[in-house]
Design an enzyme around this catalytic site. Structure first.
Site, PDB file in Angstrom:
ATOM      1  N   ASP A 171      -8.245  -9.253  -4.526  1.00 19.78           N
ATOM      2  CA  ASP A 171      -8.912 -10.492  -4.959  1.00 19.78           C
ATOM      3  C   ASP A 171      -9.258 -11.430  -3.797  1.00 19.78           C
ATOM      4  O   ASP A 171      -9.856 -12.476  -4.003  1.00 19.78           O
ATOM      5  CB  ASP A 171      -8.068 -11.223  -6.012  1.00 19.78           C
ATOM      6  CG  ASP A 171      -6.805 -11.862  -5.441  1.00 19.78           C
ATOM      7  OD1 ASP A 171      -6.626 -11.895  -4.212  1.00 19.78           O
ATOM      8  OD2 ASP A 171      -5.986 -12.364  -6.241  1.00 19.78           O
ATOM      9  N   HIS A 200      -7.846  -6.849   3.757  1.00 18.74           N
ATOM     10  CA  HIS A 200      -7.178  -7.949   4.469  1.00 18.74           C
ATOM     11  C   HIS A 200      -7.536  -7.946   5.952  1.00 18.74           C
ATOM     12  O   HIS A 200      -6.753  -8.400   6.797  1.00 18.74           O
ATOM     13  CB  HIS A 200      -5.641  -7.911   4.284  1.00 18.74           C
ATOM     14  CG  HIS A 200      -5.215  -8.330   2.912  1.00 18.74           C
ATOM     15  ND1 HIS A 200      -3.895  -8.435   2.526  1.00 18.74           N
ATOM     16  CD2 HIS A 200      -5.929  -8.689   1.817  1.00 18.74           C
ATOM     17  CE1 HIS A 200      -3.809  -8.822   1.277  1.00 18.74           C
ATOM     18  NE2 HIS A 200      -5.026  -8.973   0.811  1.00 18.74           N
ATOM     19  N   TYR A 266      -6.791 -13.387   5.918  1.00 17.65           N
ATOM     20  CA  TYR A 266      -5.620 -12.679   6.453  1.00 17.65           C
ATOM     21  C   TYR A 266      -5.764 -12.350   7.943  1.00 17.65           C
ATOM     22  O   TYR A 266      -4.780 -11.986   8.588  1.00 17.65           O
ATOM     23  CB  TYR A 266      -5.347 -11.395   5.657  1.00 17.65           C
ATOM     24  CG  TYR A 266      -4.683 -11.647   4.318  1.00 17.65           C
ATOM     25  CD1 TYR A 266      -3.298 -11.737   4.213  1.00 17.65           C
ATOM     26  CD2 TYR A 266      -5.426 -11.811   3.158  1.00 17.65           C
ATOM     27  CE1 TYR A 266      -2.682 -11.970   2.992  1.00 17.65           C
ATOM     28  CE2 TYR A 266      -4.820 -12.053   1.934  1.00 17.65           C
ATOM     29  CZ  TYR A 266      -3.442 -12.129   1.855  1.00 17.65           C
ATOM     30  OH  TYR A 266      -2.824 -12.365   0.654  1.00 17.65           O
ATOM     31  N   ARG A 286       6.753 -17.470   2.111  1.00 19.29           N
ATOM     32  CA  ARG A 286       5.895 -17.372   0.923  1.00 19.29           C
ATOM     33  C   ARG A 286       6.668 -16.769  -0.264  1.00 19.29           C
ATOM     34  O   ARG A 286       6.490 -17.198  -1.395  1.00 19.29           O
ATOM     35  CB  ARG A 286       4.658 -16.520   1.260  1.00 19.29           C
ATOM     36  CG  ARG A 286       3.760 -16.193   0.081  1.00 19.29           C
ATOM     37  CD  ARG A 286       3.000 -17.391  -0.445  1.00 19.29           C
ATOM     38  NE  ARG A 286       2.213 -17.043  -1.619  1.00 19.29           N
ATOM     39  CZ  ARG A 286       1.887 -17.885  -2.589  1.00 19.29           C
ATOM     40  NH1 ARG A 286       2.246 -19.157  -2.522  1.00 19.29           N
ATOM     41  NH2 ARG A 286       1.181 -17.484  -3.627  1.00 19.29           N
TER      42      ARG A 286
HETATM   43  P1  NAD Z   1       6.037  -9.126  -9.440  1.00 18.18           P
HETATM   44  O1  NAD Z   1       7.229  -8.775  -8.633  1.00 18.18           O
HETATM   45  O2  NAD Z   1       6.031 -10.371 -10.233  1.00 18.18           O
HETATM   46  O3  NAD Z   1       5.732  -7.926 -10.453  1.00 18.18           O
HETATM   47  C1  NAD Z   1       5.676  -6.607 -10.051  1.00 18.18           C
HETATM   48  C2  NAD Z   1       6.308  -5.735 -11.113  1.00 18.18           C
HETATM   49  O4  NAD Z   1       6.218  -4.388 -10.624  1.00 18.18           O
HETATM   50  C3  NAD Z   1       7.806  -6.003 -11.367  1.00 18.18           C
HETATM   51  O5  NAD Z   1       8.009  -6.290 -12.736  1.00 18.18           O
HETATM   52  C4  NAD Z   1       8.481  -4.705 -10.957  1.00 18.18           C
HETATM   53  O6  NAD Z   1       9.605  -4.379 -11.740  1.00 18.18           O
HETATM   54  C5  NAD Z   1       7.364  -3.704 -11.136  1.00 18.18           C
HETATM   55  N1  NAD Z   1       7.555  -2.443 -10.443  1.00 18.18           N
HETATM   56  C6  NAD Z   1       8.131  -2.234  -9.238  1.00 18.18           C
HETATM   57  N2  NAD Z   1       8.136  -0.918  -8.960  1.00 18.18           N
HETATM   58  C7  NAD Z   1       7.540  -0.277 -10.001  1.00 18.18           C
HETATM   59  C8  NAD Z   1       7.251   1.080 -10.301  1.00 18.18           C
HETATM   60  N3  NAD Z   1       7.573   2.055  -9.460  1.00 18.18           N
HETATM   61  N4  NAD Z   1       6.640   1.365 -11.474  1.00 18.18           N
HETATM   62  C9  NAD Z   1       6.307   0.373 -12.332  1.00 18.18           C
HETATM   63  N5  NAD Z   1       6.558  -0.933 -12.105  1.00 18.18           N
HETATM   64  C10 NAD Z   1       7.162  -1.258 -10.951  1.00 18.18           C
HETATM   65  O7  NAD Z   1       4.805  -9.093  -8.429  1.00 18.18           O
HETATM   66  P2  NAD Z   1       3.463  -9.954  -8.385  1.00 18.18           P
HETATM   67  O8  NAD Z   1       3.628 -11.033  -7.396  1.00 18.18           O
HETATM   68  O9  NAD Z   1       3.025 -10.296  -9.727  1.00 18.18           O
HETATM   69  O10 NAD Z   1       2.460  -8.915  -7.734  1.00 18.18           O
HETATM   70  C11 NAD Z   1       2.157  -7.681  -8.352  1.00 18.18           C
HETATM   71  C12 NAD Z   1       1.399  -6.796  -7.406  1.00 18.18           C
HETATM   72  O11 NAD Z   1       0.087  -7.271  -7.195  1.00 18.18           O
HETATM   73  C13 NAD Z   1       2.022  -6.705  -6.001  1.00 18.18           C
HETATM   74  O12 NAD Z   1       1.844  -5.409  -5.485  1.00 18.18           O
HETATM   75  C14 NAD Z   1       1.197  -7.688  -5.217  1.00 18.18           C
HETATM   76  O13 NAD Z   1       1.270  -7.452  -3.852  1.00 18.18           O
HETATM   77  C15 NAD Z   1      -0.151  -7.409  -5.806  1.00 18.18           C
HETATM   78  N6  NAD Z   1      -1.148  -8.442  -5.604  1.00 18.18           N
HETATM   79  C16 NAD Z   1      -2.327  -8.014  -5.145  1.00 18.18           C
HETATM   80  C17 NAD Z   1      -3.323  -8.908  -4.951  1.00 18.18           C
HETATM   81  C18 NAD Z   1      -4.617  -8.400  -4.449  1.00 18.18           C
HETATM   82  O14 NAD Z   1      -5.615  -9.025  -4.604  1.00 18.18           O
HETATM   83  N7  NAD Z   1      -4.664  -7.205  -3.850  1.00 18.18           N
HETATM   84  C19 NAD Z   1      -3.126 -10.246  -5.227  1.00 18.18           C
HETATM   85  C20 NAD Z   1      -1.914 -10.650  -5.723  1.00 18.18           C
HETATM   86  C21 NAD Z   1      -0.922  -9.734  -5.926  1.00 18.18           C
HETATM   87  C1  LMR Z   2       1.056 -13.370  -4.185  1.00 17.41           C
HETATM   88  O1  LMR Z   2       0.271 -13.901  -4.953  1.00 17.41           O
HETATM   89  O2  LMR Z   2       2.262 -13.536  -4.219  1.00 17.41           O
HETATM   90  C2  LMR Z   2       0.552 -12.476  -3.133  1.00 17.41           C
HETATM   91  O3  LMR Z   2       0.400 -11.238  -3.596  1.00 17.41           O
HETATM   92  C3  LMR Z   2      -0.458 -13.086  -2.303  1.00 17.41           C
HETATM   93  C4  LMR Z   2       0.094 -14.412  -1.938  1.00 17.41           C
HETATM   94  O4  LMR Z   2      -0.261 -15.366  -2.636  1.00 17.41           O
HETATM   95  O5  LMR Z   2       0.893 -14.499  -1.012  1.00 17.41           O
END
Ligand code: NAD
Ligand code: LMR
Length: 442
Positions: A171, A200, A266, A286
């Site tokens: 995103d 990134h 980033y 963070r």
């Molecule tokens: P979060 O920790 O709140 O939620 C992640 C969930 O994944 C947890 O409930 C955890 O139990 C689960 N999980 C872990 N290992 C797993 C597996 N092997 N199988 C199934 N579920 C599993 O995390 P969050 O902050 O909500 O972020 C979620 C993901 O999205 C992260 O990887 C984060 O880096 C990514 N993210 C990506 C972007 C982007 O734009 N690329 C932006 C924000 C977050």
């Molecule tokens: C998050 O939302 O926690 C990340 O995946 C990206 C950030 O905001 O640091």
């Protein structure tokens, strides 16, 4: 009308209720008959699903909801999987950030040694997820993946499951476009941008509205305010935390040195690692900001809803939710819409390796992303990308071979690490912290 079954892997994510709201807002474009939530932490997921269900009930009673930790129940016959796993959850993110900082190097979720550590944790669960989906879901099913570190995940998937239907998205480019649009006073959808890089790790080379190039105007604005509107309240709450405001201000620092293109935020970690370390709080990173903010607010919202039946809308996720749904609608309906996503290079940027997973504009069809030709990129950007790409590719080799030496090569090549000596010290501490998650490196 055709209806779809969709599974969310990492259903316990803090983003789940917001993404569900985005899905509900687009039911006419993506009619859903079932939503399945899948997580390895059933307890966490069940709390989040309380909020997700409450959102769904605001819109419809026609969608069946399943909350499960069983892969077959989750993925049998589904059309789409949204992947958003955080392997090791926030406890490990905190260590990814704090261990490098204790060595005076960048401590970040996806960039630098923290990102490499997160990559070492994530490849094998991601491959496991792909295998479940290939076993149980429809043959035509797509995994739309947000799980970080997206660049390393994309490389791991390319190498280990080259024929899988995974679309890796992020995103950040679209969030950057949200800020650009707010600065220019137009809608994000009116922007016509060109962009190249790795995830990134990329640059906007053109920003047009109605055929008119607006990058010079953005450059002037960034020179005064960074990539922020004068009124910061226009930025959606996902990026309203102080660390994000600082990050968007740092676009000025980058463009004061390199004004040619608009950088992905980033890049601050790779171009100014010394400045980032000097201005980081080693005790409160963070991960702490999110645990005390987004995560705490979500669980408080669920508790309050269970007590009172009132659902406070604390999780509209802005571009994060709309982007994944936009991309999925284009996949489902074969719309061929143009978005910035990760694809295998294959000549899109001729002076980068064919097997690089790059982030560029692509038309999203039912057969997947069709990248637009970009052309050769200038040497400075190519050199930076080549070094970062080598670090990420060698890291994936290290995972596949269980090789300590390759892991050390990957760390040493990362631009945030000043020497092989520091790289080794950070790697050794991260090995200790990640015993439960990493492959054995010998
Ligand atoms: P979060 O920790 O709140 O939620 C992640 C969930 O994944 C947890 O409930 C955890 O139990 C689960 N999980 C872990 N290992 C797993 C597996 N092997 N199988 C199934 N579920 C599993 O995390 P969050 O902050 O909500 O972020 C979620 C993901 O999205 C992260 O990887 C984060 O880096 C990514 N993210 C990506 C972007 C982007 O734009 N690329 C932006 C924000 C977050
Ligand atoms: C998050 O939302 O926690 C990340 O995946 C990206 C950030 O905001 O640091």
């Amino acid at each position: 009308m055709k209806t779809y079954k969709l599974a969310v892997a990492g259903g316990g994510s803090t983003y789940t209720p917001g993404i569900i709201r985005s899905l509900m807002d687009r039911l006419e474009d993506l009619p859903l008959s079932e939503i399945r939530f899948y997580d390895i932490d059933g307890e966490r997921q069940s709390k989040v699903v309380v909020a997700a269900k409450a959102v769904i009930e605001e819109y419809t009673d026609k969608i069946k909801v399943i909350d499960t930790t069983d892969p077959q129940t989750a993925f049998e016959d589904v059309d789409f999987v949204f992947a958003q796993m955080r392997v090791g959850k926030y406890a490990m993110r905190e260590l990814d950030e704090k261990i490098p900082l204790s060595h005076h190097v960048v401590g970040q979720e996806t960039c630098g040694p923290g990102g490499l550590a997160y990559g070492l944790r994530t490849i094998s669960p991601m491959i496991e997820l792909i295998d479940y989906v290939e076993k149980y879901a429809k043959e035509t099913a797509w995994i739309v993946n947000y799980s970080n570190p997206a660049s390393i995940v994309a490389e791991g998937v390319r190498k280990l499951r080259p024929n899988s239907r995974v679309l890796n998205i992020c995103d950040m480019p679209v969030a950057t476009m949200r800020n650009i649009a707010a600065i220019l006073g137009v809608e994000r959808e009116e922007l016509d941008v060109d962009y190249f890089g790795l995830n990134h790790f990329g640059w906007f080379t053109s920003i047009k509205v109605d055929g008119v190039e607006r990058l010079p105007e953005i450059r002037e604005h960034v020179y005064k305010h960074g990539l922020l509107t004068e009124d910061v309240s226009k930025i959606d709450y996902r990026h309203a935390d102080s660390s994000w405001i600082k990050t968007f201000k740092n676009i000025k620092l980058i463009m004061d040195h390199f004004p040619e293109y608009l950088p992905n935020p980033y890049l601050q970690y790779y171009l100014f690692p010394d400045h980032i370390v000097e201005t980081s709080n080693k005790e409160y990173t963070r991960a702490n900001e999110v645990m005390d903010g987004r995560e705490k607010t979500l669980f408080e919202t669920v508790d309050k809803y269970e007590e009172t039946g009132i659902l406070e809308d604390s999780f509209a996720v802005g571009v994060h939710g709309t982007f994944i749904v936009d991309v999925t609608v284009s996949l489902a309906q074969n719309l061929g819409k143009r978005y910035l996503v990760m694809v295998e290079n294959n000549g899109t940027i001729p002076n980068l390796p064919n097997d690089a997973m790059i982030e560029v504009p692509a038309l999203i069809t039912s057969d997947g992303p069709k990248p637009e030709f970009v052309g050769d990129i200038p040497y400075f950007y190519k050199a930076m990308i080549d070094q970062q790409l080598a670090s990420e590719k060698i890291l994936v080799q290290a995972i596949v071979e269980g090789s300590y030496e390759k892991a050390l090569q990957a760390f040493t090549l990362n631009k945030t690490l000043p020497s092989a000596k520091v790289a080794k010290a950070v790697l050794d501490d991260l090995i200790e912290a990640n015993k439960e998650f990493w492959p054995t490196l010998t």
